[in-house]
Design a protein around this motif. Structure first.
Motif, PDB file in Angstrom:
ATOM      1  N   LYS A 136       0.829  -1.206   0.000  1.00  0.00           N
ATOM      2  CA  LYS A 136       0.000   0.000   0.000  1.00  0.00           C
ATOM      3  C   LYS A 136       0.866   1.260   0.000  1.00  0.00           C
ATOM      4  CE  LYS A 136      -4.106  -1.762   2.297  1.00  0.00           C
ATOM      5  NZ  LYS A 136      -5.202  -1.397   3.176  1.00  0.00           N
ATOM      6  N   ILE A 137       1.854   1.289   0.883  1.00  0.00           N
ATOM      7  CA  ILE A 137       2.718   2.474   1.001  1.00  0.00           C
ATOM      8  C   ILE A 137       3.580   2.631  -0.235  1.00  0.00           C
ATOM      9  CG2 ILE A 137       4.641   3.456   2.319  1.00  0.00           C
ATOM     10  CD1 ILE A 137       3.289   2.168   4.829  1.00  0.00           C
ATOM     11  N   LYS A 138       4.122   1.522  -0.747  1.00  0.00           N
ATOM     12  CA  LYS A 138       4.962   1.571  -1.954  1.00  0.00           C
ATOM     13  C   LYS A 138       4.159   2.084  -3.149  1.00  0.00           C
ATOM     14  CE  LYS A 138       8.059  -1.312  -4.752  1.00  0.00           C
ATOM     15  NZ  LYS A 138       7.754  -0.550  -5.921  1.00  0.00           N
ATOM     16  N   THR A 139       2.904   1.672  -3.283  1.00  0.00           N
ATOM     17  CA  THR A 139       2.062   2.126  -4.395  1.00  0.00           C
ATOM     18  C   THR A 139       1.849   3.633  -4.342  1.00  0.00           C
ATOM     19  OG1 THR A 139       0.949  -0.019  -4.496  1.00  0.00           O
ATOM     20  CG2 THR A 139      -0.161   1.829  -5.549  1.00  0.00           C
ATOM     21  N   GLN A 163      -0.647  11.435   6.916  1.00  0.00           N
ATOM     22  CA  GLN A 163      -1.235  11.536   5.581  1.00  0.00           C
ATOM     23  C   GLN A 163      -1.116  10.212   4.824  1.00  0.00           C
ATOM     24  OE1 GLN A 163       1.042  15.019   4.426  1.00  0.00           O
ATOM     25  NE2 GLN A 163      -0.821  16.264   4.389  1.00  0.00           N
ATOM     26  N   LEU A 164       0.029   9.531   4.959  1.00  0.00           N
ATOM     27  CA  LEU A 164       0.169   8.208   4.332  1.00  0.00           C
ATOM     28  C   LEU A 164      -0.867   7.239   4.902  1.00  0.00           C
ATOM     29  CD1 LEU A 164       4.054   7.808   4.123  1.00  0.00           C
ATOM     30  CD2 LEU A 164       2.461   7.748   2.200  1.00  0.00           C
ATOM     31  N   ALA A 165      -1.093   7.308   6.212  1.00  0.00           N
ATOM     32  CA  ALA A 165      -2.105   6.445   6.834  1.00  0.00           C
ATOM     33  C   ALA A 165      -3.487   6.765   6.278  1.00  0.00           C
ATOM     34  CB  ALA A 165      -2.079   6.629   8.349  1.00  0.00           C
ATOM     35  N   GLY A 169      -5.574   3.943   4.292  1.00  0.00           N
ATOM     36  CA  GLY A 169      -6.512   3.267   5.174  1.00  0.00           C
ATOM     37  C   GLY A 169      -5.826   2.502   6.300  1.00  0.00           C
ATOM     38  N   LEU A 170      -4.527   2.745   6.497  1.00  0.00           N
ATOM     39  CA  LEU A 170      -3.770   2.087   7.560  1.00  0.00           C
ATOM     40  C   LEU A 170      -3.773   2.942   8.820  1.00  0.00           C
ATOM     41  CD1 LEU A 170      -0.651   1.032   5.435  1.00  0.00           C
ATOM     42  CD2 LEU A 170      -2.443  -0.504   6.275  1.00  0.00           C
ATOM     43  N   ARG A 171      -3.449   2.342   9.937  1.00  0.00           N
ATOM     44  CA  ARG A 171      -3.240   3.100  11.165  1.00  0.00           C
ATOM     45  C   ARG A 171      -1.860   3.736  11.104  1.00  0.00           C
ATOM     46  NH1 ARG A 171      -4.154  -0.593  16.062  1.00  0.00           N
ATOM     47  NH2 ARG A 171      -3.248   1.280  16.966  1.00  0.00           N
ATOM     48  N   ILE A 176       4.270   3.781  10.438  1.00  0.00           N
ATOM     49  CA  ILE A 176       5.588   4.025  11.042  1.00  0.00           C
ATOM     50  C   ILE A 176       6.421   2.742  11.048  1.00  0.00           C
ATOM     51  CG2 ILE A 176       6.753   4.590  13.228  1.00  0.00           C
ATOM     52  CD1 ILE A 176       4.340   6.565  13.725  1.00  0.00           C
ATOM     53  N   ARG A 177       5.811   1.629  11.496  1.00  0.00           N
ATOM     54  CA  ARG A 177       6.539   0.339  11.520  1.00  0.00           C
ATOM     55  C   ARG A 177       6.938  -0.096  10.114  1.00  0.00           C
ATOM     56  NH1 ARG A 177       2.573  -1.176  15.033  1.00  0.00           N
ATOM     57  NH2 ARG A 177       1.550  -2.414  13.431  1.00  0.00           N
ATOM     58  N   THR A 178       6.020   0.061   9.157  1.00  0.00           N
ATOM     59  CA  THR A 178       6.273  -0.405   7.787  1.00  0.00           C
ATOM     60  C   THR A 178       7.360   0.439   7.125  1.00  0.00           C
ATOM     61  OG1 THR A 178       3.970  -1.128   7.652  1.00  0.00           O
ATOM     62  CG2 THR A 178       5.179  -0.914   5.574  1.00  0.00           C
ATOM     63  N   ILE A 179       7.353   1.731   7.353  1.00  0.00           N
ATOM     64  CA  ILE A 179       8.396   2.594   6.784  1.00  0.00           C
ATOM     65  C   ILE A 179       9.768   2.209   7.338  1.00  0.00           C
ATOM     66  CG2 ILE A 179       9.294   4.969   6.839  1.00  0.00           C
ATOM     67  CD1 ILE A 179       6.426   5.881   6.285  1.00  0.00           C
TER      68      ILE A 179
END
Length: 197
Positions: A136-139, A163-165, A169-171, A176-179
């Motif tokens: 999701k974040i990469k897209t 804003q990325l969240a 649609g993520l928390r 933060i963890r995924t980045i």
């Protein structure tokens, strides 16, 4: 910039300023104007029943918004909010259509812009359905960076973690963890809380 400001002014447009958090239009209102950002950042968003914001798009200098809604007689399906102090040039719907009818090159650019936005919506719709937060974040970052520059870490992501969240649609904690995971996997680079992709 889709339409030159001089041409917009020649067809009767005027400038309007908005402060941070001002509403430009509300979901449910009828579209009456073409909007183009001269300076500032505008967010298109919706709110869930629990008050959680979902960001549809974030736009800045030279970009237009709301124009696709002028081609139908339906109410806005989203809100437009100034995220920074903004100067926006706006043109009444009837004058906008006169401008398009009398300027075929502007019409072509407008259709290209609408096609690009539709493409983005398809990509993001599929993206939101994915269970993988990294995808999701990469897209989102791929869409923001575009195809012009493939070099690693050359693009500074202009969005906050919140804003990325809201876009995915993520928390925010998941973002933060995924980045951090993406940084550790060399998919992006973190420098002083800034994200380079």
């Amino acid at each position: 910039m889709i339409i030159s400001e001089d041409l917009l002014l020649a067809y009767g447009a005027n400038y309007e300023t908005f402060n941070t958090h001002d509403t430009i239009f509300l979901e449910g209102n009828l579209p009456k104007y073409y909007f183009q950002i001269t300076h500032g950042i505008v967010e298109l968003n919706n709110y869930h029943e629990d008050g959680k914001e979902f960001i549809q798009n974030i736009l800045s200098d030279g970009q237009s918004f709301g124009e696709s809604f002028l081609f139908d007689d339906k109410a806005y399906p989203t809100n437009a909010t100034a995220k920074t102090p903004c100067t926006i040039i706006k043109l009444a719907k009837s004058d906008f259509f006169n401008l398009l009818n009398q300027n075929s090159e502007v019409s072509s650019r407008m259709f290209k812009c609408l096609a690009d936005r539709l493409y983005y919506k398809y990509v993001m719709l599929f993206n939101v359905s994915s269970p993988d937060p990294m995808l999701k974040i990469k897209t989102v970052m791929d869409c923001l960076k575009g195809n012009d520059d493939n070099s690693k870490y050359s693009f500074q992501v202009p969005l906050t973690r919140q804003q990325l969240a809201n876009l995915t649609g993520l928390r925010v904690e998941t973002v933060i963890r995924t980045i951090k995971k993406m940084h550790n996997s060399n998919l992006l680079k973190l420098e002083k809380r800034k994200i380079f992709y």
